[in-house]
Design an enzyme around this catalytic site. Structure first.
Site, PDB file in Angstrom:
ATOM      1  N   CYS A  94      -3.484  -8.407  -3.097  1.00  0.00           N
ATOM      2  CA  CYS A  94      -2.685  -7.810  -2.021  1.00  0.00           C
ATOM      3  C   CYS A  94      -2.583  -8.728  -0.794  1.00  0.00           C
ATOM      4  O   CYS A  94      -1.901  -9.739  -0.866  1.00  0.00           O
ATOM      5  CB  CYS A  94      -3.229  -6.435  -1.672  1.00  0.00           C
ATOM      6  SG  CYS A  94      -1.987  -5.394  -0.899  1.00  0.00           S
ATOM      7  N   ARG A 128       6.001   1.962   3.203  1.00  0.00           N
ATOM      8  CA  ARG A 128       4.881   1.428   2.415  1.00  0.00           C
ATOM      9  C   ARG A 128       5.074   1.816   0.949  1.00  0.00           C
ATOM     10  O   ARG A 128       5.592   2.898   0.634  1.00  0.00           O
ATOM     11  CB  ARG A 128       3.540   1.973   2.924  1.00  0.00           C
ATOM     12  CG  ARG A 128       3.192   1.491   4.321  1.00  0.00           C
ATOM     13  CD  ARG A 128       1.730   1.760   4.652  1.00  0.00           C
ATOM     14  NE  ARG A 128       0.830   0.896   3.866  1.00  0.00           N
ATOM     15  CZ  ARG A 128       0.561  -0.376   4.184  1.00  0.00           C
ATOM     16  NH1 ARG A 128       1.169  -0.929   5.221  1.00  0.00           N
ATOM     17  NH2 ARG A 128      -0.283  -1.091   3.455  1.00  0.00           N
ATOM     18  N   HIS A 195      -5.046  -2.960  -6.425  1.00  0.00           N
ATOM     19  CA  HIS A 195      -6.388  -2.606  -5.973  1.00  0.00           C
ATOM     20  C   HIS A 195      -7.001  -1.644  -6.990  1.00  0.00           C
ATOM     21  O   HIS A 195      -6.428  -1.365  -8.035  1.00  0.00           O
ATOM     22  CB  HIS A 195      -6.303  -1.844  -4.629  1.00  0.00           C
ATOM     23  CG  HIS A 195      -5.799  -2.634  -3.486  1.00  0.00           C
ATOM     24  ND1 HIS A 195      -6.543  -3.584  -2.841  1.00  0.00           N
ATOM     25  CD2 HIS A 195      -4.605  -2.583  -2.842  1.00  0.00           C
ATOM     26  CE1 HIS A 195      -5.831  -4.084  -1.843  1.00  0.00           C
ATOM     27  NE2 HIS A 195      -4.667  -3.497  -1.818  1.00  0.00           N
TER      28      HIS A 195
END
Ligand code: GLN
Length: 250
Positions: A94, A128, A195
């Site tokens: 990320c 997002r 993640h």
């Protein structure tokens, strides 16, 4: 054999969403095969001697932490690229993935310098991209695998023409929510938005990275015996089902 050496880049700043768990998995799976893993934290003005590190790892971070360390990470760029050219492996997640590219333009329009290792750049968007992700990968020709994880990023990562993505998005947003691809791979370097942490639920990728690190250390690519990864397979299946329940890309 001397320990495998992992350079953990800016662990006190780029460490969100339990990304440290990736180091724990690499250490444990190395030990199960008889290798020791020595993890060395690398921060501002760290000395990176040629050949010292077999694998570099960098986790995720909010824009604020990225802005705090980007110039110092970029200053390590020449020695990190030299290590890559000499066969060291990389895993970047990320925020760390974004900073392995050319630059990350954050939500304030501030352009953070990357180290210029991966052929890409990233532009933060207003919305997002959050949720479980499932990818189809073919890291080695003919060897199709899936990766499952969790994404939470504003960045839209654009791969340079000809750059190889890590995988095709089965469910989730991926690099930019439009291309249908996620991550980037180049030689022994892997960048991804996933993640979770990533490696506990994707043990094949942990082993691939360890094999690359050992090849850097010894000059020979080992072929690991499979481990009894029942728990890991269950974690992968749960994560994959969650991603698929999103109903496609998004
Ligand atoms: N701050 C970056 C973004 O929002 C990276 C976030 C992260 O590491 N999860 O895209």
């Amino acid at each position: 054999m001397e320990p495998l050496v992992v350079g953990h880049l800016f662990p006190d700043y780029l460490n969100i969403y339990a990304d440290r768990g990736n180091i724990a998995v690499l250490s444990r799976r190395a030990r199960w095969r008889g290798y020791q893993l020595e993890v060395r934290a690398l921060g501002a003005s760290a000395e990176i001697r040629p050949g010292e590190h077999d694998l570099f790892y960098v986790g995720g971070g909010q824009d604020r932490e990225q802005a705090l360390i980007a110039p110092e990470l970029a200053a390590l760029g020449p020695s990190l690229r030299q290590a890559f050219d000499a066969g060291a492996a990389f895993l970047a997640v990320c925020g760390g993935y974004q900073l392995l590219g050319g630059y990350y333009r954050d939500r304030n329009g501030v352009e953070l310098p990357g180290i210029g290792l991966l052929p890409l750049h990233t532009l933060a968007g207003s919305r997002r991209m959050i949720g479980d992700v499932l990818l189809e990968c073919e890291l080695e020709p003919g060897s199709k695998q899936t990766l499952a994880g969790f994404e939470n990023h504003a960045g839209r990562t654009i791969l340079d023409t000809g750059a190889k993505p890590l995988g095709r998005v089965v469910a989730g947003f991926g690099n930019d929510g439009e291309s249908g691809y996620e991550g980037c791979c180049l030689g022994r370097a892997i960048g991804t938005y996933l993640h979770g942490p990533l490696l506990p639920r994707n043990p094949w990728l942990a082993d691939w990275l360890l094999e690359q690190a050992i090849a850097h250390r010894t000059g020979d690519l080992p072929v690991f015996e499979p481990l009894p990864d029942e728990l890991e397979k269950q974690a992968h299946a749960v994560s994959a089902r969650r991603a698929e329940s999103r109903g496609g890309r998004f």
